[in-house]
Write an enzyme that holds these catalytic residues in place. Structure first.
Site, short mmCIF file in Angstrom:
data_model
loop_
_atom_site.label_atom_id
_atom_site.label_comp_id
_atom_site.label_asym_id
_atom_site.label_seq_id
_atom_site.Cartn_x
_atom_site.Cartn_y
_atom_site.Cartn_z
N SER A 82 113.87 28.88 -45.96
CA SER A 82 114.38 29.66 -44.82
C SER A 82 115.06 28.78 -43.78
O SER A 82 114.46 27.82 -43.27
CB SER A 82 113.20 30.40 -44.17
OG SER A 82 113.50 30.77 -42.85
N GLY A 83 116.27 29.15 -43.41
CA GLY A 83 116.97 28.43 -42.35
C GLY A 83 116.22 28.55 -41.03
O GLY A 83 116.09 27.57 -40.28
N LEU A 84 115.73 29.76 -40.74
CA LEU A 84 114.98 29.98 -39.50
C LEU A 84 113.73 29.11 -39.47
O LEU A 84 113.45 28.42 -38.47
CB LEU A 84 114.59 31.46 -39.39
CG LEU A 84 113.60 31.79 -38.27
CD1 LEU A 84 114.21 31.52 -36.91
CD2 LEU A 84 113.13 33.24 -38.37
N ASP B 163 117.94 28.45 -34.76
CA ASP B 163 118.59 28.79 -36.03
C ASP B 163 120.09 29.01 -35.80
O ASP B 163 120.62 30.07 -36.09
CB ASP B 163 117.91 30.04 -36.62
CG ASP B 163 118.37 30.34 -38.03
OD1 ASP B 163 119.01 29.47 -38.67
OD2 ASP B 163 118.12 31.47 -38.50
N ASP C 211 118.38 28.75 -48.15
CA ASP C 211 119.17 29.56 -47.24
C ASP C 211 120.27 28.65 -46.71
O ASP C 211 120.04 27.85 -45.79
CB ASP C 211 118.23 30.05 -46.12
CG ASP C 211 118.96 30.77 -45.00
OD1 ASP C 211 120.18 30.97 -45.11
OD2 ASP C 211 118.28 31.12 -44.02
N ASP D 135 122.88 29.30 -45.04
CA ASP D 135 123.63 29.88 -43.90
C ASP D 135 125.06 30.25 -44.35
O ASP D 135 125.24 30.90 -45.36
CB ASP D 135 123.63 28.91 -42.71
CG ASP D 135 122.24 28.80 -42.07
OD1 ASP D 135 121.40 29.70 -42.31
OD2 ASP D 135 121.99 27.83 -41.35
N GLU E 237 125.90 33.27 -46.52
CA GLU E 237 126.11 34.54 -45.82
C GLU E 237 127.50 34.62 -45.22
O GLU E 237 128.09 33.60 -44.86
CB GLU E 237 125.03 34.72 -44.74
CG GLU E 237 125.10 33.70 -43.61
CD GLU E 237 123.84 33.70 -42.74
OE1 GLU E 237 122.72 33.72 -43.29
OE2 GLU E 237 123.99 33.65 -41.50
N LYS F 220 126.22 29.87 -37.02
CA LYS F 220 125.72 31.25 -37.06
C LYS F 220 124.63 31.49 -36.01
O LYS F 220 124.06 30.55 -35.44
CB LYS F 220 125.22 31.60 -38.46
CG LYS F 220 124.26 30.63 -39.16
CD LYS F 220 122.86 30.49 -38.60
CE LYS F 220 122.01 31.73 -38.74
NZ LYS F 220 121.57 31.98 -40.09
N ASN G 291 120.93 33.72 -35.76
CA ASN G 291 119.95 34.37 -36.63
C ASN G 291 120.19 35.89 -36.63
O ASN G 291 120.50 36.48 -35.59
CB ASN G 291 118.53 34.05 -36.17
CG ASN G 291 117.50 34.69 -37.09
OD1 ASN G 291 117.07 35.82 -36.88
ND2 ASN G 291 117.13 33.98 -38.13
N SER G 292 120.01 36.51 -37.78
CA SER G 292 120.31 37.94 -37.94
C SER G 292 119.36 38.85 -37.16
O SER G 292 119.71 40.00 -36.90
CB SER G 292 120.24 38.31 -39.42
OG SER G 292 121.10 37.49 -40.16
N ARG H 12 125.27 36.77 -49.45
CA ARG H 12 124.53 37.61 -48.49
C ARG H 12 125.49 38.40 -47.62
O ARG H 12 126.38 37.82 -46.99
CB ARG H 12 123.64 36.70 -47.65
CG ARG H 12 123.04 37.34 -46.42
CD ARG H 12 121.92 36.47 -45.90
NE ARG H 12 121.56 36.74 -44.54
CZ ARG H 12 120.60 36.09 -43.90
NH1 ARG H 12 119.93 35.12 -44.52
NH2 ARG H 12 120.31 36.38 -42.65
N HIS I 35 121.20 42.54 -46.09
CA HIS I 35 120.24 42.36 -45.00
C HIS I 35 120.33 43.51 -44.00
O HIS I 35 121.39 44.09 -43.81
CB HIS I 35 120.49 41.03 -44.29
CG HIS I 35 119.27 40.50 -43.57
ND1 HIS I 35 118.02 41.03 -43.72
CD2 HIS I 35 119.13 39.49 -42.68
CE1 HIS I 35 117.16 40.37 -42.98
NE2 HIS I 35 117.80 39.42 -42.33
C1 SPV Z 1 115.95 33.08 -42.73
O1 SPV Z 1 114.75 33.16 -43.08
O2 SPV Z 1 116.42 32.07 -42.22
C2 SPV Z 1 116.85 34.21 -42.94
C3 SPV Z 1 116.33 35.59 -42.90
O3 SPV Z 1 118.03 33.98 -43.06
S1 SPV Z 1 116.58 36.19 -41.28
O4 SPV Z 1 115.78 35.36 -40.38
O5 SPV Z 1 116.13 37.57 -41.27
O6 SPV Z 1 118.00 36.10 -40.95
MG MG Z 2 118.58 32.17 -42.32
#
Ligand code: SPV
Ligand code: MG
Length: 292
Positions: free
Chosen positions: A43-45, A55, A82, A84, A111, A117, A119-120, A156, A187
């Site tokens: 996970s990027g986050l 993130d 991830d 990004d 994505e 970016k 975070n979504s 993504r 997503h």
């Molecule tokens: C992550 O876990 O970094 C994701 C999912 O990309 S989200 O945090 O929902 O964007």
């Molecule tokens: Mg991410």
């Protein structure tokens, strides 16, 4: 042992619903594997948060690569990083894919947003989307540069996150599949799975679909299964559970000025040694060092 790329491809192509669990360092990767999961979400986050940054691509791509290498070394199941936006244009994506392959990473997800970016799941964040033809170029570049035929590239779609709607999501899905994506991640940050289920109803089953139900966590897993979703990502739950545990332990030790109250709630040091595989080094010492 089967190559990690091959393991990941098999997960994507399995007939029944599969799961990836988040990890953000070598230790959490090992914990994911021991729990019985067959794959890891890098996970990027979670990686950013564990490094103490946002993130927003504040950690450089090579710093992320270093973390993911520790994760890969610590586990024998595949990681999907991830990735990004791919950290730049098509050329950065090509180099990313080559480096991920060299470090034993099974797959990458990119994505369709702009670098750097947001975070979504952030409230009120700007979420500009990449133009479809530019993102298609990134997918093609990724697929053309992989050396291992089983390396997977997951595209993504952030159309729902950017509030562009179902029509845009479907248009992008079709374009990304045609460009060679091995799977699509759709997503949503609604608290229900409505957007995801509307997408699945129109999309059909021509390419595996991946979802991340962080916000619609009350949706029963059977609903994903029945909708034809192939892979579910539990995206940040080891990070969040460890933060809760660390905050509690730090506060207790700080207020008590003693370790007495926390010992019963934390793992013994012996468990850390086991997770580090200290035993293997002991055996190697017996083999390679002169007798003491
Ligand atoms: C992550 O876990 O970094 C994701 C999912 O990309 S989200 O945090 O929902 O964007
Ligand atoms: Mg991410």
């Amino acid at each position: 042992m089967q190559k990690k790329t091959t393991q990941f491809k098999a997960l994507l192509q399995a007939r029944d619903l599969q799961f990836l669990m988040e990890a953000h360092d070598g230790l959490s990767a090992r914990i994911v594997e021991e729990a019985g999961f067959k794959g890891i979400w890098g996970s990027g986050l979670a990686i950013a948060a564990s490094l103490g940054v946002r993130d927003n691509n504040e950690a450089s791509w090579s710093q992320v690569l270093d973390v993911v290498e520790f994760m890969s070394d610590a586990s024998s199941i595949p990681i999907m990083l991830d990735g990004d936006t791919g950290y730049g244009n098509f050329n950065n994506v090509r180099r990313l894919v080559r480096k991920l392959e060299q470090r034993g990473v099974g797959a990458v997800c990119i994505e369709d947003k702009l670098f750097p970016k947001n975070n979504s799941l952030l409230d009120n964040a700007r979420q500009p989307l990449e133009a479809i033809d530019v993102f298609v170029g990134k997918i093609k570049a990724a697929k053309d540069s992989q050396q291992d035929e089983d390396f997977c590239v997951v595209a993504r779609i952030e159309a729902f996150i950017a509030k562009w709607g179902l029509g845009e999501a479907l248009k992008r899905a079709e374009a990304y599949q045609r460009a060679g994506a091995d799977a699509l991640l759709i997503h949503s940050k609604l608290s229900t799975a409505d957007e995801i289920l509307a997408f699945m109803k129109e999309w059909g089953d021509t390419c595996p679909v991946v979802v991340v139900p962080t916000k619609y966590y009350t949706t029963p897993t059977s609903v994903f299964r029945e909708a034809g979703i192939r892979l579910v990502i539990w995206a940040n739950h080891l990070l969040r559970s460890s933060v809760a545990a660390m905050q509690k332990t730090a506060a207790t030790i700080h207020s008590q000025q003693s370790l007495l109250e926390v010992e019963k709630d934390i793992v013994p040091v012996q468990e850390i040694f086991r997770l580090q595989n200290v035993e293997e080094l002991k055996q190697a010492e017996d083999r390679y060092l002169p007798p003491a």
